[in-house]
Design a protein around this motif. Sequence first.
Motif, PDB file in Angstrom:
ATOM      1  N   LEU A  45      12.041   6.424   9.137  1.00 45.89           N
ATOM      2  CA  LEU A  45      12.649   5.144   9.850  1.00 45.89           C
ATOM      3  C   LEU A  45      11.572   3.999  10.286  1.00 45.89           C
ATOM      4  CD1 LEU A  45      15.409   6.932  12.126  1.00 45.89           C
ATOM      5  CD2 LEU A  45      15.663   5.836  10.005  1.00 45.89           C
ATOM      6  N   GLY A  46      10.340   4.696  10.552  1.00 41.90           N
ATOM      7  CA  GLY A  46       9.482   3.848  10.780  1.00 41.90           C
ATOM      8  C   GLY A  46       8.946   3.088   9.588  1.00 41.90           C
ATOM      9  N   GLY A  47       9.150   3.691   8.355  1.00 41.40           N
ATOM     10  CA  GLY A  47       8.982   2.778   6.787  1.00 41.40           C
ATOM     11  C   GLY A  47      10.150   1.951   6.757  1.00 41.40           C
ATOM     12  N   VAL A  48      11.283   2.203   7.271  1.00 42.90           N
ATOM     13  CA  VAL A  48      12.326   1.418   7.026  1.00 42.90           C
ATOM     14  C   VAL A  48      12.270   0.092   7.704  1.00 42.90           C
ATOM     15  CG1 VAL A  48      14.943   1.178   7.441  1.00 42.90           C
ATOM     16  CG2 VAL A  48      14.024   3.110   6.068  1.00 42.90           C
ATOM     17  N   ALA A  49      12.010   0.224   9.025  1.00 38.42           N
ATOM     18  CA  ALA A  49      11.739  -0.779  10.088  1.00 38.42           C
ATOM     19  C   ALA A  49      10.679  -1.546   9.650  1.00 38.42           C
ATOM     20  CB  ALA A  49      11.526  -0.376  11.479  1.00 38.42           C
ATOM     21  N   LEU A  50       9.484  -1.285   9.326  1.00 42.22           N
ATOM     22  CA  LEU A  50       8.483  -2.071   8.931  1.00 42.22           C
ATOM     23  C   LEU A  50       8.798  -2.757   7.589  1.00 42.22           C
ATOM     24  CD1 LEU A  50       5.465   0.280   9.809  1.00 42.22           C
ATOM     25  CD2 LEU A  50       6.234  -1.755  11.225  1.00 42.22           C
ATOM     26  N   GLY A  51       9.613  -1.999   6.696  1.00 42.69           N
ATOM     27  CA  GLY A  51       9.957  -2.922   5.343  1.00 42.69           C
ATOM     28  C   GLY A  51      11.044  -3.946   5.849  1.00 42.69           C
ATOM     29  N   ALA A  52      11.894  -3.489   6.418  1.00 37.17           N
ATOM     30  CA  ALA A  52      12.733  -4.692   6.957  1.00 37.17           C
ATOM     31  C   ALA A  52      12.247  -5.753   7.420  1.00 37.17           C
ATOM     32  CB  ALA A  52      13.817  -3.863   7.536  1.00 37.17           C
ATOM     33  N   LEU A  53      11.133  -5.487   8.285  1.00 36.68           N
ATOM     34  CA  LEU A  53      10.211  -6.790   9.055  1.00 36.68           C
ATOM     35  C   LEU A  53       9.386  -7.329   8.210  1.00 36.68           C
ATOM     36  CD1 LEU A  53       9.721  -4.978  12.472  1.00 36.68           C
ATOM     37  CD2 LEU A  53      11.281  -7.036  11.891  1.00 36.68           C
ATOM     38  N   GLY A  73       6.787   5.640   3.271  1.00 37.66           N
ATOM     39  CA  GLY A  73       6.579   4.757   1.982  1.00 37.66           C
ATOM     40  C   GLY A  73       7.929   5.004   1.382  1.00 37.66           C
ATOM     41  N   PHE A  74       8.483   6.134   1.559  1.00 36.81           N
ATOM     42  CA  PHE A  74       9.843   6.466   0.763  1.00 36.81           C
ATOM     43  C   PHE A  74      10.879   5.571   1.795  1.00 36.81           C
ATOM     44  CE2 PHE A  74      13.869   8.908   0.793  1.00 36.81           C
ATOM     45  CZ  PHE A  74      14.107   8.950  -0.540  1.00 36.81           C
ATOM     46  N   GLY A  75      10.763   5.497   3.094  1.00 33.46           N
ATOM     47  CA  GLY A  75      11.810   4.969   3.747  1.00 33.46           C
ATOM     48  C   GLY A  75      11.645   3.124   3.281  1.00 33.46           C
ATOM     49  N   TRP A  76      10.224   2.787   3.038  1.00 35.46           N
ATOM     50  CA  TRP A  76      10.213   1.575   3.011  1.00 35.46           C
ATOM     51  C   TRP A  76      10.760   1.104   1.461  1.00 35.46           C
ATOM     52  CZ3 TRP A  76       6.918   0.442  -1.637  1.00 35.46           C
ATOM     53  CH2 TRP A  76       6.744  -0.994  -1.851  1.00 35.46           C
ATOM     54  N   LEU A  77      10.653   2.096   0.577  1.00 31.35           N
ATOM     55  CA  LEU A  77      11.524   1.949  -0.771  1.00 31.35           C
ATOM     56  C   LEU A  77      12.907   1.729  -0.426  1.00 31.35           C
ATOM     57  CD1 LEU A  77      10.477   2.037  -3.636  1.00 31.35           C
ATOM     58  CD2 LEU A  77      11.125   4.453  -3.697  1.00 31.35           C
ATOM     59  N   LEU A  78      13.674   2.598   0.378  1.00 36.44           N
ATOM     60  CA  LEU A  78      14.868   2.432   0.574  1.00 36.44           C
ATOM     61  C   LEU A  78      15.168   1.082   1.021  1.00 36.44           C
ATOM     62  CD1 LEU A  78      15.474   6.106   1.737  1.00 36.44           C
ATOM     63  CD2 LEU A  78      16.178   5.432  -0.329  1.00 36.44           C
ATOM     64  N   ALA A  79      14.505   0.818   2.045  1.00 36.23           N
ATOM     65  CA  ALA A  79      14.910  -0.423   2.889  1.00 36.23           C
ATOM     66  C   ALA A  79      14.654  -1.801   1.864  1.00 36.23           C
ATOM     67  CB  ALA A  79      13.873  -0.832   3.869  1.00 36.23           C
ATOM     68  N   LYS A  80      13.635  -1.744   1.000  1.00 32.77           N
ATOM     69  CA  LYS A  80      13.245  -2.797  -0.180  1.00 32.77           C
ATOM     70  C   LYS A  80      14.593  -2.764  -1.109  1.00 32.77           C
ATOM     71  CE  LYS A  80       9.817  -4.140  -2.868  1.00 32.77           C
ATOM     72  NZ  LYS A  80       8.504  -4.051  -3.567  1.00 32.77           N
ATOM     73  N   GLY A  81      15.212  -1.607  -1.310  1.00 35.04           N
ATOM     74  CA  GLY A  81      16.111  -1.300  -2.484  1.00 35.04           C
ATOM     75  C   GLY A  81      17.501  -2.052  -2.044  1.00 35.04           C
ATOM     76  N   ALA A  82      17.463  -1.578  -0.682  1.00 37.68           N
ATOM     77  CA  ALA A  82      18.957  -1.961   0.071  1.00 37.68           C
ATOM     78  C   ALA A  82      18.831  -3.507   0.266  1.00 37.68           C
ATOM     79  CB  ALA A  82      18.931  -1.471   1.446  1.00 37.68           C
ATOM     80  N   MET A  83      17.646  -4.103   0.477  1.00 38.44           N
ATOM     81  CA  MET A  83      17.735  -5.566   0.782  1.00 38.44           C
ATOM     82  C   MET A  83      17.821  -6.145  -0.644  1.00 38.44           C
ATOM     83  SD  MET A  83      15.039  -6.210   3.788  1.00 38.44           S
ATOM     84  CE  MET A  83      13.495  -5.209   3.040  1.00 38.44           C
TER      85      MET A  83
END
Length: 126
Positions: A45-53, A73-83
């Motif tokens: 979730l930290g990766g998702v939040a930092l990716g969203a920001l 990094g997996f969370g970041w990848l999910l957030a990036k794909g969703a965006m």
Amino acid sequence: MGAYTDILLQFVKAFAVGGALCTLAQVIINFTKLTSGRILVFFMLGGVALGALGIYDYIVDFAGAGATVPICGFGWLLAKGAMRGAERGIFGALTGALSAASAGVTAAILFAFLFSLVFRPRSKRN
């Protein structure tokens, strides 16, 4: 000589950032009563939040695999794909995250299956 120095610097940066993330996780394990599953979820979730920001992009540009390989990094990848998928609507936002992570998830499932054929699973003894 400059090319070798650049490669060495990339390795050092990846090791430093990946090591710092792992060290942070180990400190959390040692000094809290959180389970490893919860810690993994918090890191993702930290990766998702930092990716969203947009912050995690800078970390990935700096550290490369040192930032993309850990669970954040997996969370970041999910957030990036969703965006990216959200540009096509709500359904795209839902499927964008899955399509961005599909190669990594597929590889994990495939290798887990292959290793299960080679090795014999057994319970851990206390």
